[in-house]
Write a protein that holds these residues in place. Structure first.
Motif, PDB file in Angstrom:
ATOM      1  N   VAL A  96       0.842  -1.195   0.000  1.00  0.00           N
ATOM      2  CA  VAL A  96       0.000   0.000   0.000  1.00  0.00           C
ATOM      3  C   VAL A  96       0.880   1.248   0.000  1.00  0.00           C
ATOM      4  O   VAL A  96       0.599   2.233  -0.672  1.00  0.00           O
ATOM      5  CB  VAL A  96      -0.907  -0.008   1.244  1.00  0.00           C
ATOM      6  CG1 VAL A  96      -1.815   1.195   1.230  1.00  0.00           C
ATOM      7  CG2 VAL A  96      -1.712  -1.281   1.307  1.00  0.00           C
TER       8      VAL A  96
ATOM      9  N   GLU B 186       1.932   2.292  -3.407  1.00  0.00           N
ATOM     10  CA  GLU B 186       0.889   3.002  -4.132  1.00  0.00           C
ATOM     11  C   GLU B 186       0.814   4.456  -3.669  1.00  0.00           C
ATOM     12  O   GLU B 186       0.741   5.380  -4.471  1.00  0.00           O
ATOM     13  CB  GLU B 186      -0.452   2.282  -3.934  1.00  0.00           C
ATOM     14  CG  GLU B 186      -1.503   2.650  -4.944  1.00  0.00           C
ATOM     15  CD  GLU B 186      -2.348   3.808  -4.485  1.00  0.00           C
ATOM     16  OE1 GLU B 186      -2.634   3.877  -3.285  1.00  0.00           O
ATOM     17  OE2 GLU B 186      -2.721   4.640  -5.322  1.00  0.00           O
TER      18      GLU B 186
ATOM     19  N   HIS C  40      -4.704   8.139  -3.693  1.00  0.00           N
ATOM     20  CA  HIS C  40      -3.792   8.060  -2.548  1.00  0.00           C
ATOM     21  C   HIS C  40      -4.443   8.512  -1.251  1.00  0.00           C
ATOM     22  O   HIS C  40      -4.040   8.076  -0.181  1.00  0.00           O
ATOM     23  CB  HIS C  40      -2.475   8.794  -2.809  1.00  0.00           C
ATOM     24  CG  HIS C  40      -2.573  10.275  -2.804  1.00  0.00           C
ATOM     25  ND1 HIS C  40      -2.497  11.019  -3.931  1.00  0.00           N
ATOM     26  CD2 HIS C  40      -2.712  11.151  -1.791  1.00  0.00           C
ATOM     27  CE1 HIS C  40      -2.598  12.292  -3.635  1.00  0.00           C
ATOM     28  NE2 HIS C  40      -2.734  12.400  -2.335  1.00  0.00           N
TER      29      HIS C  40
ATOM     30  N   SER D 273      -5.825   5.300  -0.191  1.00  0.00           N
ATOM     31  CA  SER D 273      -4.780   4.328   0.138  1.00  0.00           C
ATOM     32  C   SER D 273      -4.097   4.652   1.459  1.00  0.00           C
ATOM     33  O   SER D 273      -3.640   3.751   2.159  1.00  0.00           O
ATOM     34  CB  SER D 273      -3.725   4.293  -0.962  1.00  0.00           C
ATOM     35  OG  SER D 273      -4.266   3.677  -2.090  1.00  0.00           O
TER      36      SER D 273
ATOM     37  N   THR E 291      -5.832   2.680   3.794  1.00  0.00           N
ATOM     38  CA  THR E 291      -5.512   1.252   3.725  1.00  0.00           C
ATOM     39  C   THR E 291      -4.180   0.954   4.406  1.00  0.00           C
ATOM     40  O   THR E 291      -3.922  -0.170   4.815  1.00  0.00           O
ATOM     41  CB  THR E 291      -5.423   0.792   2.252  1.00  0.00           C
ATOM     42  OG1 THR E 291      -6.389   1.503   1.496  1.00  0.00           O
ATOM     43  CG2 THR E 291      -5.678  -0.681   2.126  1.00  0.00           C
TER      44      THR E 291
ATOM     45  N   PRO F 272     -10.127   3.042   4.140  1.00  0.00           N
ATOM     46  CA  PRO F 272      -9.895   3.803   2.914  1.00  0.00           C
ATOM     47  C   PRO F 272     -11.062   4.704   2.549  1.00  0.00           C
ATOM     48  O   PRO F 272     -10.863   5.862   2.163  1.00  0.00           O
ATOM     49  CB  PRO F 272      -9.692   2.720   1.851  1.00  0.00           C
ATOM     50  CG  PRO F 272      -9.934   1.421   2.497  1.00  0.00           C
ATOM     51  CD  PRO F 272      -9.903   1.608   3.963  1.00  0.00           C
TER      52      PRO F 272
ATOM     53  N   SER G 267     -13.298  -0.794  -4.014  1.00  0.00           N
ATOM     54  CA  SER G 267     -12.911  -1.481  -2.788  1.00  0.00           C
ATOM     55  C   SER G 267     -13.987  -2.446  -2.311  1.00  0.00           C
ATOM     56  O   SER G 267     -13.786  -3.198  -1.376  1.00  0.00           O
ATOM     57  CB  SER G 267     -12.576  -0.463  -1.704  1.00  0.00           C
ATOM     58  OG  SER G 267     -13.651   0.409  -1.547  1.00  0.00           O
TER      59      SER G 267
ATOM     60  N   GLN H  56      -6.457  -3.265  -1.953  1.00  0.00           N
ATOM     61  CA  GLN H  56      -5.571  -2.609  -2.891  1.00  0.00           C
ATOM     62  C   GLN H  56      -5.770  -3.126  -4.309  1.00  0.00           C
ATOM     63  O   GLN H  56      -5.899  -2.360  -5.254  1.00  0.00           O
ATOM     64  CB  GLN H  56      -4.132  -2.846  -2.435  1.00  0.00           C
ATOM     65  CG  GLN H  56      -3.131  -1.941  -3.037  1.00  0.00           C
ATOM     66  CD  GLN H  56      -3.356  -0.510  -2.599  1.00  0.00           C
ATOM     67  OE1 GLN H  56      -4.206  -0.237  -1.756  1.00  0.00           O
ATOM     68  NE2 GLN H  56      -2.616   0.400  -3.175  1.00  0.00           N
TER      69      GLN H  56
END
Lengths: 435, 308
Positions: free
Chosen positions: A136, A139, A218, A221, A224, A243, B21, B270
């Motif tokens: 993650v 990313e 982002h 992310s 995440t 997220p 997601s 992800q």
């Protein structure tokens, strides 16, 4: 887009100069910050931070990176509403959003560079040889790097507008005058002059859209990021919804940040607060904050994590502070009186910003409590002053840009402006700085 | 354009990203869903906690074979067992003492010792987390670290559910992540240092599949002594270190209970967001259409000025 360029001016022409006593104080803070960086580079992270093997990440991740990045959401939310959705009345504010976002996204990586253990290898994630698609963090790093580039591209038109054909660096940089001129000319040609046929939009438009997409990626992310910590993260925050919550809070905080920045600009440059437009912007905020709040509460109850609010812990109080500020901001933004009064609006925006900052700090640092570890991470004085210095840097650079680059709306002066001495154009000006 | 319309559009915009997601990721797309048989031939160690006497000789052996810093307190000093410790720069394995039967010494309550080191997970969270692929799961079993790739972000330490990786915070220029390598430099000629040094022979080195059989055999013959499950057979997706325990793992500070690899959820999220790059590209196209429409409307209304 270009046919909607707002009426803007740079503060230099109003007689404002970069150096004031306030600027010197901030530069002093930046020097302290540089001292901390010096300590880290020569004596290691343990010399200046309270990090250890149990708590590998501290406020340099929670505030300097996660918080700067969520506040930098001002850039993409404003770009969205002004240029993609097409509310061109927000164009001036969007400029301030781009500049503020640019600075946030510049100083977050600078902080990261100092926080990285093997900082001289920071460029590894850029090259395919080291790409790790499951990570993650990878990313986030790629998106932040790309978005920083996009922000620089979005910033270029403001510089081009003022300085193309008029570049006059002070000595010794004056030797780069021609080079800068070329650079601005090429950038202007590529970004603004070429009109894509049929759709009749300049190339810049595609970068604006790219900026929004990268931001959405982002910002979510970043949420995440801590999912992998599993049970090490306090259940009040740990959730597969992180997220979504991070993305939603970035949407919600963008406008408050802009309102905050715009009001400070107006105060410090003796202008009337642009209440008409700020109130309109504030009208969206209760909805966005409300959606975020409902999602957050729903998530908490769905996971049954609300029981942890009745257990004694530091995390509980951090959560209550974060959510308390959120509720306060939400309630304030719901009142028409607040949305129409500069001071109230300023306060409400501040609460919203602090709540989001607290959320990022909580998720990345406060909520992280590895099992069986008895001590608690508390940032050291040096860590704290480093963060303060970075915030000071953002303010100082923002002032620098407001003074030399046209991003403020013309007119609306309420107090007599400092005498603008008739100076030869650009005597001490700078441009671009990219060369 | 009114506010409601804006919110609707904003919701759709967000939805496009979020939808990503929500799609359940395919197990294989995320690199997970391995067959346990894949790991049968991995190097592994079976550790019998009932045999361990907490002498710390394994810690010393680890220190010596890896050429680590000397600790402040000598390895012979068993008083350090009074406090719970973790792996550090001086040793990549630690022994901790627990009193799962109660800690009253007069009642002759027996301590249970537990050795901790990198578990060499089958599907390691640190490998999933590492931004540059500096950590990797070798086909032989050990999870190895490559310092030439590492940028020192310490995300592996955040990810590891067992709190194992160590970082040299006092090193200004060349800090590295340290952790057990299953003595990859010694095998297959010699046993891992801790296994070889153990005076109690509490550890057995071998192939994971064989050790699982051996472990289950031992448990079957001594059901009164051991827990029925081998800790590490399924824990965190399975590990190369297998623990035979006399008490439930929680009582020995082994809080990782889930059989799901720690990296699985975040990888699923992800990979769903980036599934064939569909969600980002869809969002881009959506935003482009929105921009196109608004610019068309502007041209039509011939810049009627500020809306609303």
């Amino acid at each position: 887009m270009s046919n909607h360029e707002p009426q803007v001016e740079r503060m230099y022409d109003k007689g404002y100069r970069f150096f004031t006593p306030g600027t010197w104080v901030l530069i002093g803070l930046i020097m302290i910050c540089a001292g901390v960086a010096f300590g880290r580079f020569f004596f290691g992270l343990s010399a200046v931070t309270n990090l250890d093997n149990d708590y590998p990440w501290g406020i340099w991740k929670g505030i300097n990176i996660a918080t700067f990045i969520v506040l930098g959401a001002a850039g993409f939310t404003m770009a969205f509403i002004a240029h993609i959705y097409g509310h061109h009345k927000y164009s001036t504010l969007s400029r301030q959003g781009v500049v503020f976002g640019l600075l946030c996204y510049t100083f977050a990586p600078i902080s990261l560079l100092i926080d990285l253990g093997r900082y001289w290898l920071f460029w590894h994630p850029i090259f395919p040889r080291w790409w790790q698609g499951n990570s993650v963090l990878f990313e986030v790093a790629i998106c932040v790097m790309l978005y920083l580039t996009v922000l620089l591209i979005e910033f270029m038109p403001f510089v081009i507008e003022k300085y193309k054909g008029k570049v006059a660096w002070f000595w010794p940089l004056s030797m780069f005058n021609r080079l800068t001129e070329w650079f601005l000319w090429i950038a202007d040609f590529i970004l603004l002059k070429i009109n894509i046929p049929i759709i009749r939009m300049p190339l810049l438009a595609f970068f604006v859209i790219l900026g929004v997409v990268l931001s959405c990626l982002h910002q979510s992310s970043l949420g995440t990021l801590m999912v992998i910590a599993g049970e090490k993260l306090h259940p009040l925050w740990q959730s597969p919804m992180l997220p979504l919550l991070f993305l939603m809070s970035a949407f919600a905080v963008g406008f408050p940040v802009l309102i905050f920045v715009s009001l400070i600009n107006s105060y410090s440059f003796g202008k009337k607060p642009e209440m008409k437009i700020l109130s309109q912007l504030a009208n969206y905020t209760p909805w966005l904050l409300g959606i975020y709040f409902i999602l957050k509460m729903y998530d908490l109850n769905y996971r049954g994590a609300n029981v942890y609010l009745y257990e004694p812990s530091i995390q509980k109080w951090a959560w209550l502070l974060e959510v308390g500020l959120l509720v306060l901001a939400l309630l304030m933004f719901m009142l028409p009186k607040v949305r129409k009064t500069p001071n109230w609006l300023f306060m409400a925006s501040t609460f919203a910003m602090v709540s989001m900052a607290a959320n990022r700090q909580n998720v990345l640092v406060t909520a992280y409590r590895p099992p069986g570890v008895e001590h608690v991470y508390v940032p050291s004085t040096a860590e704290f002053f480093f963060t303060v210095g970075l915030i000071a840097s953002i303010i100082v650079f923002y002032r620098f840009i407001v003074i030399y680059v046209p991003i403020m709306k013309k007119g609306g002066d309420i107090k007599p402006q400092p005498e603008a001495e008739p100076q030869p154009e650009m005597a001490a000006s700078t441009a671009g700085g990219a060369e | 354009m009114d506010r409601r319309k804006f919110l609707k559009n904003a919701a759709v915009t967000g939805g496009a990203v979020i939808a990503g997601s929500m799609i359940p990721g395919e197990a294989h797309a995320s690199g997970h869903g391995h067959d346990p048989a894949e790991f049968e031939n991995n190097y592994a160690v079976l550790y019998d906690a009932t045999k361990c006497i907490g002498c710390r000789i394994c810690e010393l052996a680890c220190n010596m074979t890896n050429d680590l810093d000397k600790p402040d307190i000598d390895f012979k000093d068993l008083r350090v067992l009074a406090k719970k410790r973790r792996t550090d720069e001086t040793t990549h394995t630690v022994i901790n003492r627990f009193y799962p039967y109660g800690d009253d010494a007069r009642m002759n309550h027996k301590p249970v010792f537990l050795k901790q080191q990198c578990m060499h997970c089958n599907e390691p969270a640190c490998v999933s987390a590492c931004i540059v692929g500096a950590l990797r799961k070798t086909p032989e079993g050990p999870v190895l670290y490559d310092e030439s790739a590492c940028i020192g972000c310490r995300y592996c330490m955040i990810a590891c559910p067992f709190q194992i990786p160590v970082f040299e915070f006092d090193e200004p220029l060349f800090p590295v992540i340290q952790k057990c390598t299953l003595c990859i430099h010694r095998i297959p000629d010699k046993l891992p240092a801790c296994v070889e040094a153990c005076p109690q022979e509490a550890m057995t080195f071998g192939r994971r599949g064989d050790l699982l059989k051996l472990g289950h055999g031992i448990i079957e013959q001594n059901t009164d002594i051991y827990e029925t499950e081998i800790y590490g057979e399924h824990t965190a997706g399975g590990t190369s270190w297998l623990y035979l325990l006399p008490v439930p793992p929680v009582k020995l500070g082994l809080l990782v209970q889930s059989d799901v690899p720690a990296g699985q959820l975040s990888e699923t999220i992800q990979h769903s967001v980036f599934k064939y790059f569909i969600p980002p590209v869809a969002l881009y196209i959506f935003l482009f259409l929105m921009m196109f429409r608004s610019s068309r409307m502007d041209n039509k209304s011939n810049h009627e000025g500020e809306e609303e």
